[in-house]
Design a protein around this motif. Structure first.
Motif: not given
Length: 186
Positions: A89, A94, A97, A121
């Motif tokens: 993150r 992304k 994550a 997330a």
């Protein structure tokens, strides 16, 4: 805020923080993080501060890659997957994550804090909503899991209420939001 929360929880559960800190094992090459895993020593942190920004990013990337490799060999480490999710993150990765937090949530399905990280997330990675403006179903599912564990969680109450409103269920939304008003400070 975190220290006050730790002190409140310790007081509520009659935990002697001074004794607990003294009992934590020390690692020769670093310290222990809040979840009891190794972290960098003060000297290592200071050395990292002296690096150029490019060298610091390279060092961080190496640490993240080593953690990912370790988790590939030991996939049952829920706290490790959570740390990896946090690292991805911070690095702006992304999708990675979401994957790491998802594994942490699967290994620790009753940990509201882990589920909140996973939900955040999902919300961040997928823009929070579909093209029609409605919340992503995976995200809403995580929020519902949180409410099943803690029916007073303000984040979950807000989003599950919003999802209900988006689904044309204003009475359900109202019920969640009324509950929300009873649990948040005035």
């Amino acid at each position: 805020v975190l220290r006050r929360r730790i002190a409140a929880v310790a007081k509520e559960h009659r935990i002697d923080l001074v004794a607990l800190r003294a009992a934590l094992p020390k690692l020769g090459r670093g310290t222990l993080s809040a979840d009891g895993t190794p972290g960098p020593s003060k000297e290592q942190l200071e050395a990292a501060r002296r690096l150029s920004p490019e060298a610091r990013v390279k060092m961080i990337r190496g640490m993240v890659d080593r953690l990912a490799a370790r988790l590939a060999e030991s996939p049952d480490d829920g706290p490790g997957w959570r740390r990896l999710g946090r690292a991805y993150r911070v690095l702006g990765e992304k999708a990675k994550a979401v994957e790491a937090y998802g594994k942490a949530a699967a290994l620790q399905p009753k940990r509201v804090d882990v589920l909140l990280d996973y939900g955040e997330a999902l919300l961040t990675a997928r823009g929070g909503s579909k093209a029609d403006g409605k919340l992503n179903a995976d995200f809403v599912g995580v929020m519902r899991r949180i409410l099943a564990l803690n029916d007073s969680n303000p984040v979950a109450l807000w989003y599950v209420g919003l999802a209900a409103l988006q689904a044309g269920q204003p009475a359900t939304a109202k019920r969640h939001w009324r509950r929300l008003f009873t649990v948040i400070p005035k």
